[in-house]
Design an enzyme around this catalytic site. Structure first.
Site, PDB file in Angstrom:
ATOM      1  N   ASP A 121       0.820  -1.208   0.000  1.00 44.64           N
ATOM      2  CA  ASP A 121       0.000   0.000   0.000  1.00 44.64           C
ATOM      3  C   ASP A 121       0.858   1.265   0.000  1.00 44.64           C
ATOM      4  O   ASP A 121       1.928   1.309   0.604  1.00 44.64           O
ATOM      5  CB  ASP A 121      -0.894  -0.015   1.244  1.00 44.64           C
ATOM      6  CG  ASP A 121      -1.751   1.224   1.369  1.00 44.64           C
ATOM      7  OD1 ASP A 121      -2.583   1.455   0.470  1.00 44.64           O
ATOM      8  OD2 ASP A 121      -1.582   1.976   2.359  1.00 44.64           O
ATOM      9  N   GLU A 153       1.067  -0.453  -5.213  1.00 49.23           N
ATOM     10  CA  GLU A 153       0.100   0.615  -5.437  1.00 49.23           C
ATOM     11  C   GLU A 153       0.921   1.907  -5.525  1.00 49.23           C
ATOM     12  O   GLU A 153       1.198   2.561  -4.524  1.00 49.23           O
ATOM     13  CB  GLU A 153      -0.915   0.695  -4.296  1.00 49.23           C
ATOM     14  CG  GLU A 153      -2.058   1.647  -4.616  1.00 49.23           C
ATOM     15  CD  GLU A 153      -2.414   2.591  -3.482  1.00 49.23           C
ATOM     16  OE1 GLU A 153      -3.356   3.369  -3.662  1.00 49.23           O
ATOM     17  OE2 GLU A 153      -1.745   2.573  -2.436  1.00 49.23           O
TER      18      GLU A 153
END
Length: 763
Positions: A437, A490
């Site tokens: 993330d 990401e």
């Protein structure tokens, strides 16, 4: 263990012990040799609240111990044969109510941890800290129990407390070992025991520590901490860690694990269903937001996973399941990077979920958060009174946008902690991939910061060189240990070579989320069809860089929250037009180069934004248009996985060719997808306008019969029909078009996409 040699403890030492400030417990407690020749054994015990303590030697000799401090310090001489190197005993503890119990003395055992490995943790790093730190069930010197170990180098004392000592931290001071690790083996503590560490800093600014809700008695300041390497945790809002046996689960996924390398090759289909476990399908009858509505991991294994298989997704990706205190953070503000959240059950329940997924031939990907951590007082913040895990300069150690702390990626021990978490899930839980993330927030020193709020690197740039080195090392470590595991980034910027190997200057990820495709495509789809001609280049732009990285196309949870509206409600026009646009979006996405990811609810056209406190609106499937979207997604997954042309070369430029990318007047895109066999291809025609184009001439590479294998306007998908071809077979004519010697005439319905495949011929 060998008896220790020690003199009589002074008043100052005893005061430190009974006040919880003992940093050398093994020098004070347990068995010691005394006397000029060391020919006598003395045992010293600290048992607050005990009325009397005696030592049981050889099982039958009961030696009363003398109280030498009013707060519960006892001492006595034990019989020992001449030349005996050690003394073995147990303790009889008598309470004020007349009760008594016999227990082992934790301080009669030698240390468990290997000194050399502890040294390597600081000097070279250790990517498998879960084999050393945390609470590990062991059998030590013939006695079962738990070895507790925690890193707190700047603490003046660390005390262990839990159900096993009535949460009286003073009674179990830990021993300082190499590299700032504190250790204690506690006999007879087993599975499910709750515990915390009371960490007492050497020194700390009171104002700073109070801001993190530490305890201040006027003389000393400390806080109760959960175990950073705790393998299980209490259900929030409680925050203790839990002892858990990581070895006892018996896996049944050997076939999947053997086949996983082939399933994760770049030429295979990869279609991911992104899920928030707490809101996919809540237990019936529970009010919204009530924890009673959270399904267990085993329940999800028997409901969610068959659905994922039925829908044709190859993998399920879970929003973070690492333990976190706030439901509304969706798991992205985690305090326990080694514990699956207790909201849905135990670690073994989660293992069952993963195991069952593999038995159903579904891979499991975890959303993993190494970019930041929250400031909850029981977590990593000011763990030993210092910025141990985060950078002490707030310009590098605090995230202004999220109100969290940023890991100090330049510190060896912190890198070891994060790498160990990543390997832990792959090793002990058989996880098939990690989605890392917020990579962009790690890479840039000025991320979410205004001018003057960040410090340039040593070369004057904005790149966080420590984070870059950490990410490269992380990916190398993962791929060395688990070469068939996939790691996704990401990453929302134009950082170069995200999916290239570190030896070539890359970051080493396997896949990158293609945020540019998502943003561009949704920006076009949200516009009225009559305006799309002017946005035509926005649709085609993604192909310009489609093969610079190995991309995954995401329509994730981030696109259906915070007033962004659901995918369906982003679409313009009447209700019928919204559904037509959504079906067109999905067909375009599945035909576009790159792997696929779709957030739950999108597959049947959820109308409302996603709400983590409520179940998905499954009742919508009673309506034909919603059911039709679901059927379409299922069919897209089927075609994607069974047609080599749609997945074999999805990461290579040879797998894609425009037929016509310039028909902006009619807002039509046409292209081919190819397999390695040049005769195996799929033709795609996507009409982004609201007009029907009759007799649309489309050049194709070979003459013959072409079958319409997908028509998003088909009534079975909720379309209004008629189908593009009544018999679903089209025959080429010899007229040249688009630089090809033969062509087809199509009827392109408005807001629709067609997939066409050439019928096999004798040649």
């Amino acid at each position: 263990m060998k008896a220790r040699t020690a003199g009589k403890p002074g008043a100052r030492v005893l005061r430190a012990l009974v006040s919880g400030d003992c940093d050398e417990a093994f020098e004070l407690l347990g068995p010691h040799t005394v006397g000029r020749r060391g020919d006598a054994s003395v045992v010293r015990v600290f048992r607050p609240g005990a009325s009397a303590v005696s030592a049981l030697v050889d099982g039958d000799i009961d030696v009363p111990l003398e109280r030498i401090h009013s707060d519960g310090v006892f001492q006595g001489k034990l019989p020992r044969s001449s030349g005996e190197a050690s003394v073995t005993y147990r303790l009889r503890i008598s309470g004020p109510d007349g009760s008594s119990r016999v227990v082992e003395d934790p301080y009669r055992f030698s240390p468990v941890l290997d000194e050399r490995r502890l040294g390597a943790f600081v000097d070279q790093g250790d990517s498998r800290l879960y084999e050393t730190l945390g609470a590990r069930l062991v059998r030590h010197e013939g006695v079962p129990g738990t070895c507790f170990a925690v890193w707190a180098p700047n603490a003046r004392a660390v005390n262990l407390m839990g159900e096993f000592n009535d949460w009286d931290a003073r009674s179990l001071p830990m021993c300082r070992r190499h590299s700032g690790v504190w250790e204690l083996f506690v006999p007879d503590v087993g599975q499910g025991s709750l515990y915390k560490y009371e960490v007492r800093p050497r020194s700390v600014r009171r104002s700073l520590f109070r801001a993190h809700k530490g305890r201040d008695d006027g003389l000393s300041i400390w806080t109760d901490k959960a175990d950073p390497l705790g393998f299980a945790a209490e259900l929030r809002p409680a925050s203790a860690s839990m002892v858990w046996d990581l070895e006892r689960y018996e896996w049944g996924d050997s076939e999947w694990m053997a086949e996983r390398p082939a399933r994760h090759e770049p030429h295979t289909a990869l279609s991911i269903y992104e899920v928030h476990l707490g809101s996919w399908r809540r237990r019936p009858g529970a009010p919204d937001g009530d924890p009673a509505g959270w399904p267990n991991y085993r329940e999800l294994a028997d409901s969610l996973l068959p659905y994922v298989r039925q829908m044709g997704f190859t993998h399920v990706e879970l929003l973070p399941v690492t333990e976190h205190p706030l439901d509304a953070s969706w798991g992205y503000q985690t305090v326990a990077l080694f514990a699956p959240t207790s909201r849905h059950g135990t670690p073994d329940d989660f293992r069952y979920f993963v195991d069952r997924a593999h038995q159903l031939e579904i891979g499991v990907i975890l959303d993993w958060v190494p970019a930041h951590f929250p400031r909850d007082p029981h977590g990593l913040a000011l763990f030993d009174g210092t910025h141990l895990y985060d950078h002490e300069d707030p310009r590098r150690g605090a995230h202004p946008e999220w109100g969290t702390q940023i890991y100090d990626f330049g510190r060896t021990e912190v890198r070891s902690f994060l790498e160990s978490s990543a390997l832990f899930w792959l090793d002990r839980y058989h996880i098939d991939g990690l989605r890392v993330d917020a990579v962009a927030s790690m890479l840039y020193l000025d991320y979410a910061r205004a001018e003057g709020e960040w410090v340039p690197n040593e070369f004057g740039g904005r790149e966080n060189l420590d984070a870059v080195a950490f990410i490269r090392g992380l990916n190398e470590t993962i791929h060395e240990a688990f070469p068939d595991v996939l790691v996704f980034a990401e990453e929302s910027t134009a950082w170069p070579k995200v999916t290239h190997p570190p030896r070539d200057g890359g970051l080493g990820f396997d896949m990158k989320w293609k945020m540019g495709w998502m943003n561009d495509t949704l920006s076009v789809m949200q516009n009225k069809p009559e305006k799309r001609a002017k946005l035509h280049d926005t649709l085609t732009f993604s192909i310009m860089y489609a093969f610079q990285e190995r991309f995954l196309l995401p329509l994730s949870h981030d696109e259906v929250v915070h007033m962004k509206r659901s995918l369906l409600e982003k679409m313009p026009g009447t209700d019928a037009a919204k559904f037509a646009n959504l079906r067109l979006l999905f067909a375009y996405m599945w035909a576009h180069p790159g792997r696929k990811l779709l957030f739950m609810g999108g597959e049947f056209g959820q109308r409302t934004e996603w709400n983590h406190d409520t179940s998905l609106p499954w009742e919508l499937l009673e309506l034909p248009r919603h059911e039709g979207v679901q059927k379409l997604v299922r069919e897209l997954n089927h075609l994607y996985s069974t047609l080599p042309a749609l997945h074999e070369l999805t990461l290579e430029p040879e797998g894609f060719e425009w037929i016509d990318s310039s028909d902006r007047k009619r807002s039509v895109l046409t292209f081919q997808r190819r397999a390695r066999d040049w005769r195996d291809f799929v033709v795609v025609a996507a009409n982004f306008s609201a007009r029907r184009w009759r007799d649309y001439v489309l050049g194709v590479p070979f003459e013959g019969e072409y079958q319409v294998i997908l028509d998003t306007n088909d009534p079975r998908f909720g379309g209004e029909g008629p189908r593009a071809a009544d018999d679903e077979v089209l025959v080429t004519s010899p007229s040249e078009s688009h630089g090809r010697e033969c062509s087809l005439r199509l009827h392109l319905p408005p807001l629709s996409a067609l997939y066409l495949k050439r019928e096999p011929t004798a040649d």
